[in-house]
Every structure is written in C-alpha cells, then in structure tokens.
Design a protein around this motif. Structure first.
Motif, PDB file in Angstrom:
ATOM      1  N   ALA A 191       3.755   7.615   8.517  1.00 44.88           N
ATOM      2  CA  ALA A 191       3.699   6.730   7.344  1.00 44.88           C
ATOM      3  C   ALA A 191       2.882   5.487   7.650  1.00 44.88           C
ATOM      4  CB  ALA A 191       5.109   6.334   6.932  1.00 44.88           C
ATOM      5  N   PRO A 192       2.004   5.090   6.720  1.00 44.63           N
ATOM      6  CA  PRO A 192       1.288   3.824   6.893  1.00 44.63           C
ATOM      7  C   PRO A 192       2.272   2.653   6.861  1.00 44.63           C
ATOM      8  CG  PRO A 192       0.267   5.166   5.184  1.00 44.63           C
ATOM      9  CD  PRO A 192       1.607   5.779   5.491  1.00 44.63           C
ATOM     10  N   LYS A 193       1.799   1.515   7.242  1.00 42.01           N
ATOM     11  CA  LYS A 193       2.609   0.308   7.189  1.00 42.01           C
ATOM     12  C   LYS A 193       3.088   0.080   5.754  1.00 42.01           C
ATOM     13  CE  LYS A 193       2.370  -4.591   8.455  1.00 42.01           C
ATOM     14  NZ  LYS A 193       1.470  -5.658   8.981  1.00 42.01           N
ATOM     15  N   GLN A 194       4.410  -0.148   5.579  1.00 40.33           N
ATOM     16  CA  GLN A 194       4.959  -0.238   4.232  1.00 40.33           C
ATOM     17  C   GLN A 194       4.541  -1.509   3.510  1.00 40.33           C
ATOM     18  OE1 GLN A 194       9.184   0.306   4.022  1.00 40.33           O
ATOM     19  NE2 GLN A 194       9.258   0.211   1.790  1.00 40.33           N
ATOM     20  N   TYR A 195       4.464  -2.619   4.223  1.00 40.48           N
ATOM     21  CA  TYR A 195       4.125  -3.900   3.585  1.00 40.48           C
ATOM     22  C   TYR A 195       2.881  -4.507   4.218  1.00 40.48           C
ATOM     23  CZ  TYR A 195       8.916  -3.457   1.877  1.00 40.48           C
ATOM     24  OH  TYR A 195      10.057  -2.986   1.302  1.00 40.48           O
ATOM     25  N   LEU A 196       2.060  -5.138   3.395  1.00 34.27           N
ATOM     26  CA  LEU A 196       0.855  -5.805   3.885  1.00 34.27           C
ATOM     27  C   LEU A 196       1.156  -7.218   4.363  1.00 34.27           C
ATOM     28  CD1 LEU A 196      -1.678  -4.720   1.110  1.00 34.27           C
ATOM     29  CD2 LEU A 196      -1.406  -3.767   3.417  1.00 34.27           C
ATOM     30  N   GLY A 197       2.255  -7.740   3.924  1.00 35.36           N
ATOM     31  CA  GLY A 197       2.620  -9.093   4.304  1.00 35.36           C
ATOM     32  C   GLY A 197       3.585  -9.661   3.289  1.00 35.36           C
ATOM     33  N   GLU A 252       8.162 -12.906  -0.682  1.00 31.71           N
ATOM     34  CA  GLU A 252       8.325 -11.574  -1.248  1.00 31.71           C
ATOM     35  C   GLU A 252       7.357 -10.594  -0.575  1.00 31.71           C
ATOM     36  OE1 GLU A 252      10.555 -10.546  -3.444  1.00 31.71           O
ATOM     37  OE2 GLU A 252      11.425 -12.565  -3.510  1.00 31.71           O
ATOM     38  N   PRO A 253       7.825  -9.389  -0.197  1.00 33.20           N
ATOM     39  CA  PRO A 253       6.942  -8.417   0.461  1.00 33.20           C
ATOM     40  C   PRO A 253       5.878  -7.887  -0.489  1.00 33.20           C
ATOM     41  CG  PRO A 253       9.049  -7.405  -0.043  1.00 33.20           C
ATOM     42  CD  PRO A 253       9.203  -8.875  -0.356  1.00 33.20           C
ATOM     43  N   VAL A 254       4.678  -7.682   0.056  1.00 31.59           N
ATOM     44  CA  VAL A 254       3.571  -7.104  -0.709  1.00 31.59           C
ATOM     45  C   VAL A 254       3.422  -5.645  -0.273  1.00 31.59           C
ATOM     46  CG1 VAL A 254       1.121  -7.217  -1.249  1.00 31.59           C
ATOM     47  CG2 VAL A 254       2.415  -9.331  -0.871  1.00 31.59           C
ATOM     48  N   THR A 255       3.670  -4.730  -1.187  1.00 33.07           N
ATOM     49  CA  THR A 255       3.648  -3.306  -0.856  1.00 33.07           C
ATOM     50  C   THR A 255       2.237  -2.822  -0.559  1.00 33.07           C
ATOM     51  OG1 THR A 255       5.569  -2.919  -2.266  1.00 33.07           O
ATOM     52  CG2 THR A 255       4.245  -0.996  -1.674  1.00 33.07           C
ATOM     53  N   ASN A 256       2.114  -1.977   0.452  1.00 30.63           N
ATOM     54  CA  ASN A 256       0.843  -1.365   0.822  1.00 30.63           C
ATOM     55  C   ASN A 256       0.567  -0.179  -0.109  1.00 30.63           C
ATOM     56  OD1 ASN A 256      -1.350  -0.157   1.992  1.00 30.63           O
ATOM     57  ND2 ASN A 256      -0.401   0.155   3.995  1.00 30.63           N
ATOM     58  N   PRO A 257      -0.504  -0.198  -0.915  1.00 33.03           N
ATOM     59  CA  PRO A 257      -0.799   0.934  -1.818  1.00 33.03           C
ATOM     60  C   PRO A 257      -0.927   2.259  -1.077  1.00 33.03           C
ATOM     61  CG  PRO A 257      -2.171  -0.956  -2.361  1.00 33.03           C
ATOM     62  CD  PRO A 257      -1.492  -1.283  -1.071  1.00 33.03           C
ATOM     63  N   GLU A 258      -1.458   2.238   0.133  1.00 37.34           N
ATOM     64  CA  GLU A 258      -1.621   3.470   0.901  1.00 37.34           C
ATOM     65  C   GLU A 258      -0.264   4.068   1.271  1.00 37.34           C
ATOM     66  OE1 GLU A 258      -4.406   5.120   1.384  1.00 37.34           O
ATOM     67  OE2 GLU A 258      -5.257   3.571   0.083  1.00 37.34           O
ATOM     68  N   TYR A 259       0.712   3.188   1.515  1.00 35.75           N
ATOM     69  CA  TYR A 259       2.062   3.672   1.807  1.00 35.75           C
ATOM     70  C   TYR A 259       2.660   4.347   0.574  1.00 35.75           C
ATOM     71  CZ  TYR A 259       7.085   3.729   2.510  1.00 35.75           C
ATOM     72  OH  TYR A 259       8.394   4.147   2.586  1.00 35.75           O
ATOM     73  N   GLU A 260       2.452   3.739  -0.595  1.00 39.78           N
ATOM     74  CA  GLU A 260       2.987   4.306  -1.830  1.00 39.78           C
ATOM     75  C   GLU A 260       2.408   5.697  -2.090  1.00 39.78           C
ATOM     76  OE1 GLU A 260       5.348   2.994  -3.984  1.00 39.78           O
ATOM     77  OE2 GLU A 260       5.662   1.604  -2.316  1.00 39.78           O
ATOM     78  N   LYS A 261       1.106   5.851  -1.835  1.00 38.83           N
ATOM     79  CA  LYS A 261       0.477   7.166  -2.013  1.00 38.83           C
ATOM     80  C   LYS A 261       1.060   8.169  -1.026  1.00 38.83           C
ATOM     81  CE  LYS A 261      -3.991   5.309  -3.573  1.00 38.83           C
ATOM     82  NZ  LYS A 261      -5.422   5.179  -3.234  1.00 38.83           N
ATOM     83  N   TRP A 262       1.184   7.728   0.231  1.00 39.14           N
ATOM     84  CA  TRP A 262       1.729   8.616   1.272  1.00 39.14           C
ATOM     85  C   TRP A 262       3.145   9.045   0.926  1.00 39.14           C
ATOM     86  CZ3 TRP A 262       6.034   8.470   4.310  1.00 39.14           C
ATOM     87  CH2 TRP A 262       6.077   9.337   5.407  1.00 39.14           C
ATOM     88  N   LYS A 263       3.966   8.091   0.505  1.00 38.71           N
ATOM     89  CA  LYS A 263       5.370   8.386   0.210  1.00 38.71           C
ATOM     90  C   LYS A 263       5.503   9.335  -0.976  1.00 38.71           C
ATOM     91  CE  LYS A 263       9.890   6.204  -0.327  1.00 38.71           C
ATOM     92  NZ  LYS A 263      10.392   7.185  -1.283  1.00 38.71           N
ATOM     93  N   ALA A 264       4.673   9.160  -2.001  1.00 38.46           N
ATOM     94  CA  ALA A 264       4.735  10.044  -3.158  1.00 38.46           C
ATOM     95  C   ALA A 264       4.428  11.487  -2.752  1.00 38.46           C
ATOM     96  CB  ALA A 264       3.767   9.573  -4.235  1.00 38.46           C
ATOM     97  N   LYS A 265       3.382  11.656  -1.936  1.00 35.48           N
ATOM     98  CA  LYS A 265       3.021  13.001  -1.466  1.00 35.48           C
ATOM     99  C   LYS A 265       4.124  13.553  -0.566  1.00 35.48           C
ATOM    100  CE  LYS A 265      -2.003  12.335  -1.578  1.00 35.48           C
ATOM    101  NZ  LYS A 265      -3.241  12.289  -0.746  1.00 35.48           N
ATOM    102  N   HIS A 266       4.626  12.710   0.342  1.00 34.82           N
ATOM    103  CA  HIS A 266       5.651  13.139   1.283  1.00 34.82           C
ATOM    104  C   HIS A 266       6.917  13.591   0.559  1.00 34.82           C
ATOM    105  CE1 HIS A 266       9.195  12.488   3.847  1.00 34.82           C
ATOM    106  NE2 HIS A 266       8.422  12.889   4.850  1.00 34.82           N
ATOM    107  N   ASP A 267       7.377  12.785  -0.393  1.00 29.41           N
ATOM    108  CA  ASP A 267       8.631  13.091  -1.084  1.00 29.41           C
ATOM    109  C   ASP A 267       8.507  14.360  -1.931  1.00 29.41           C
ATOM    110  OD1 ASP A 267       9.564  10.843   0.101  1.00 29.41           O
ATOM    111  OD2 ASP A 267       9.718   9.636  -1.723  1.00 29.41           O
ATOM    112  N   ALA A 268       7.346  14.539  -2.559  1.00 28.91           N
ATOM    113  CA  ALA A 268       7.147  15.744  -3.378  1.00 28.91           C
ATOM    114  C   ALA A 268       7.156  16.998  -2.495  1.00 28.91           C
ATOM    115  CB  ALA A 268       5.831  15.644  -4.141  1.00 28.91           C
TER     116      ALA A 268
END
Length: 583
Positions: A260-266, A271-287
C-alpha cells in the motif's frame, strides 16, 4: 460395438489415413498454386481480348473457386479422421481401464459384458464382500465405453459419408457447400455464445464425442461451466476447474498491486491529507479481496471445510457447482443433488445483500434445508428425489445504495434466470422434472420478471416469500396458474409490509397507484400476499421485526410452518400445505 471389437481395434490405421489425406491436401494445394501462377496470372497479363477471352476468363475464375472448394473438402476429411481417432482412442482406453480394474478385483468379464466372481470366502480367488458393488460400477464403465465407441462410429460415418457424397456428385466443388461443411466442422470445436438457446446448446453438446466434451471442459471451463444447456455434471466439472483459476488469478492480481502507498501526504491544520494514490490502491485491493473471499468461501464449502464436511467430496447429497464467475458482484450457483436426475427440482433466487461469500456459507445451507424439507415431505409410497439449487446469477441489491428500490437488476437477472431454468429443462434426463421457482425478498421480483419472457418460465410452481412485489398485479400473470403461485409473508416482515412508492409520495401519487393498480400495493405492484393478487398463501410464523424476513427457510428456527410448507410444494404436494388467509 462389442468388447472384443473395441479392445482389439487397431486405431493406428485411422491416424495413418489421416496423415495420407494431409499429404493429399498439401499436394492439392500446391497444384492450385501452380495453376494460379502458370494459368491464371499469365492469362491476366496477356493482351487477349474479345468474346472468347471473356468466356475463358469466366470459366477459369469458376474453376479456381471449384479447386479451392475441393481443397476445403479434403481438409475436412482429415479433420473428421482426427476426431474419429480421438473418439475411438478414448473409448478404447476407458474400456481397457475398466477391464484392468475388473482383474484387480478378481472379477471375470464375459464377452457379452456379464460379470461373475468367486463368492467363496475360503477360495484364493474370493472377490471380497464388496464384489457386487464393484461389479456394478465396472459394468457401467464398460457400457459407457461401448456407447462412447458407438457414438464415435456413428458420428464419423455420417461425416465421411456426407463428404464422400459431395465428392462423387460434384457438390463439394460448390463454394457454398464447402463453406457450410466447414462451418459445421468448426461448430464442433467452438463453444456456443453465451445466451444461445439451451436446446441448441444441448444438441451441440450431444454431437460431441466424450473426448471432445472432455477437451471442451479442460480448454474452456469458464464458458462450458456457465452455459445453459450443458448437463449439470459437466458444468460442475468445468466450474470446479474455473473456480481454482479464479482464485489463482485474484491472488496474482493482489500480489501485483504491491504494498500500500503511504496513506497520508501530511497534515494541514492538524487534519490528515489523504494520498490519492492510496485511495486508488485501496479501492482496487478491496474489490479484489471481496471477490477472492467469495471464491474461497465456495471452495472451502466444496472441500468440506464447513458444517461438518457438508458439500465436501463425500457429501450426501453431492453439492454441484453449476455456475461461477466474476461478472459484476460475482456469480455463483450451487445445487444439492443433480437437477438432471432429480424428479423434483427447486431453484431459489435470493434478494437483498446476497453475496458470493454468502453462497459458500449460510446461503448454501438455506438450499440444503429446502432439500431436507422436500425429502421429508415425500409421500409414503415415493422414493425421495430432489435437487435444491441456490441461484445467485445476478447482482443482488446491497444496503450501501438505492438499487433495492429499482427494477433494473431484477429485469437483467430475470432474463438470465429464465435461461437457466430453460437449460435445466433441456438437460433433464427421462420424464420432465417437477420444477419450482422460488424468490425471496428482491429475488421474488427477479422471478416475476423471469416469467414475462416469451414462452414463460420453465416452472410448474412458484414460491414467493418476503416479497416487495413481483412486477405484476395478479398471480395469473405469472404463467403457471394462480393455484400454483404460493406466497408466504410474515406479519412482522418489514420488506413484505413495506409501503408502496405511491404511499410515500403523497395523495396524488397514491390516487394514481390505486387507479392504475387497484388492490393492496407493495413496492413493485400488488402485494402478493393480498387477496387481490390471487395466489395461495401458506402459513408462516409472525416473527419479529428483526428476524422474520430471514426466517422463511428456518435460518433462526422460528419460521413456524414456513419451511415444511415449502418442502411440500417442492416435493409436488402443494395441495397439502397449511394455509393462511390472504390479507
């Protein structure tokens, strides 16, 4: 065909003949090339013109077409001989294997196929206490091998006879004839497209030799296993292979995703800033993981790892996998018992929140409880004969969206369910089975939609439980007769008692609904449990608001008469149900 003929057959001669025709076809092709170069091309480059030249060019062109057609026909002879060799080789191997096993078990096989054995326990040739059972199995294998050889013989005789006739009377020189013959030969090697009429599929399958059928299962398990009109045993073999392939493929895809890519960019203002690449990875992974878990759940069931081995290799009744696929949310169809052999066949369509993982788990046991109830409901003079199917052949609505309020999934699922039951009708052996279509919750709408296709639904009885409506206003519109439509609705079932959209939309919509669809309204048409609908309502427990919708099949053990009534209907004794007045 007899045992000695098949056992002693020198099938190498067929292979030799095939090679000879290959050589002939190659030489003929070379002659055509020479003809093209030495005659056609030279004539085309000449300056010969006039009426005679025109006639000559036409005749030469026609002759070229005839030569190409003849080449195609020669090639078809070679293909027919190869199929004959494969068919006879498989039959011969099956026979020899059966005869070898007979020797191992000290059984004597006569020339006519009869089997005898030494029954004296004190004799050195004593065949054992299981000899009779072994003899029956081996005799069945011998008969099957002889039938396989007969089928191959008849098939090759027909094909070669047709090609020989074409050669002798000149029809084989016609391009249309050559094309038709080629298309027919190709059809034996190509799987019919999904959606092909099940009776046509069954005819195609019956036209294959046992060896060709075996190759189809090995080479195209994903197509064969999900094709309506293929016999249940073959579908089961293909789907078990395809299930393993699907599990391996999902594992490979998960591995290919990498870590998994880094979940947060900072952080911004804490407030945490979500990494878009993590969101894409997680969507594919969960499906992928959801599909994998579903497939693995079904595999565990087939391996006997659940409920004390039920569904495993030695399960009684056997559990057949009649469908598996990764379309949409996933597809899975299982059957307790063989629907091609059972006298009574039930097919249940589930509703809201049904998943592949559920099919491997509790949903499989729902179908098993239906099976047990139907078996116990058989008459005193009947030998129980039941197959109970759980059909998740569509994308069932989930609670994470508003799909349960729309008909589109039921319309698509209804078309596929209609085809599935037509396939069961086509492949059934002997007298037609008594078939019961069942729909639970949103699945009842799927069944309702399935009945609206031309020709109706291949069912004798229909059971609707926990139904929000089936898309029609009268039981008589379901095509099996109102007296063969059975409805169960618990008093406290929130789905069966859900208000119609008109009741939620204000007085104007309510008046519109009552004018256009008179009678007590459910979400999708007239309430099936109402007197206006006209079905046969059977007794179920009132239940509670939390468990009544899921307890029609005895899941919580508080369904009252529901499961016994369903068993009576499935076993063909719907006239014996405990009835309840419609509301």
């Amino acid at each position: 065909m007899d045992i000695k003929t098949l056992h002693d057959a020198d099938i190498i001669g067929i292979s030799t003949a095939k090679s000879a025709f290959d050589t002939l076809a190659t030489a003929f092709g070379q002659h055509i090339e020479s003809w093209q170069h030495d005659v056609v091309d030279r004539l085309g480059h000449s300056e010969w013109t006039g009426t005679a030249a025109g006639h000559a060019n036409t005749r030469i062109s026609n002759l070229g077409t005839e030569l190409q057609s003849a080449k195609q026909e020669l090639g078809l002879v070679s293909r027919a001989l190869q199929d004959a060799y494969d068919g006879f080789a498989a039959a011969q191997a099956h026979l020899i294997s059966a005869l070898d096993d007979a020797k191992t078990h000290k059984l004597t096989v006569a020339a006519d196929g009869g089997i005898t054995w030494d029954k004296d326990p004190n004799s050195p040739n004593f065949a054992g206490n299981d000899a009779e059972n072994q003899a029956k199995q081996i005799q069945a294998r011998i008969t099957a091998a002889l039938n396989e050889a007969d089928h191959a013989d008849q098939t090759i005789n027909t094909r070669l006879g047709h090609l020989a006739t074409n050669a002798s009377n000149g029809t084989g020189l016609d391009s249309a004839t050559a094309k038709a013959d080629t298309d027919a030969a190709n059809a034996l090697e190509q799987v019919p497209a999904a959606g092909t009429d099940p009776n046509s599929v069954k005819a195609w399958w019956n036209g294959l030799t046992d060896e060709q059928q075996h190759r189809m299962i090995l080479n195209h398990p994903d197509q064969i296993g999900n094709l309506d009109g293929i016999p249940a045993a073959a579908r089961n073999d293909a789907n078990r292979t395809n299930l393993k392939n699907l599990i391996q493929d999902r594992n490979r895809q998960l591995n290919d995703l990498g870590p998994a890519p880094k979940q947060y960019l900072g952080y911004v203002k804490g407030e945490p800033v979500t990494n878009p690449e993590y969101e894409k990875w997680k969507a594919k992974h969960d499906a992928l993981k959801e599909k994998l878990d579903g497939f693995q759940s079904i595999q565990d069931r087939l391996d006997g790892k659940k409920d004390g081995g039920l569904g495993g290799p030695n399960s009684d009744p056997p559990l057949l996998l009649l469908g598996i696929g990764d379309q949409g949310q996933g597809r899975a169809i299982v059957s307790w018992g063989d629907p091609d052999k059972a006298r009574n066949v039930s097919s249940l369509v589930p509703g809201l929140n049904s998943t592949m993982a559920g099919v491997g788990g509790g949903d499989a046991m729902t179908a098993k409880r239906i099976y047990d109830s139907a078996v116990s409901s058989a008459g005193k003079n009947e030998t129980p004969s039941v197959a109970s199917v759980f059909w998740l052949g569509y994308d069932a609505p989930q609670l994470d969206g508003d799909s349960v309020a729309a008909k589109d999934r039921a319309v698509a699922g209804g078309a596929d369910y209609n085809k599935f039951l037509a396939g069961l009708r086509a492949t059934h052996e002997g007298a037609p089975a008594h078939m019961t279509a069942q729909g639970h919750s949103y699945g009842s709408l799927v069944v309702g939609q399935a009945t609206q296709h031309p020709g109706g639904l291949a069912a004798d009885d229909i059971i609707l439980v926990g139904s929000p409506g089936v898309g029609v206003d009268k039981a008589s519109q379901l095509g099996v007769g109102a007296d063969h439509v059975y409805v169960g609705a618990a008093k406290n079932d929130p789905v069966a008692n859900a208000p119609s959209p008109g009741m939620l939309g204000g007085l104007g919509e309510l008046i519109y609904e009552q004018i256009n669809h008179p009678g007590k309204q459910a979400w999708f048409g007239t309430d099936p449990a109402s007197e206006d609908f006209g079905g046969q309502r059977f007794s179920v427990a009132d239940g509670t608001i939390t468990d009544s919708h899921d307890d029609y099949f005895g899941k919580h053990g508080a369904g009252g008469d529901s499961l016994p009534n369903i068993g009576k209907i499935v076993s063909g004794h719907g006239n014996a149900i405990t009835r309840q007045d419609p509301r």
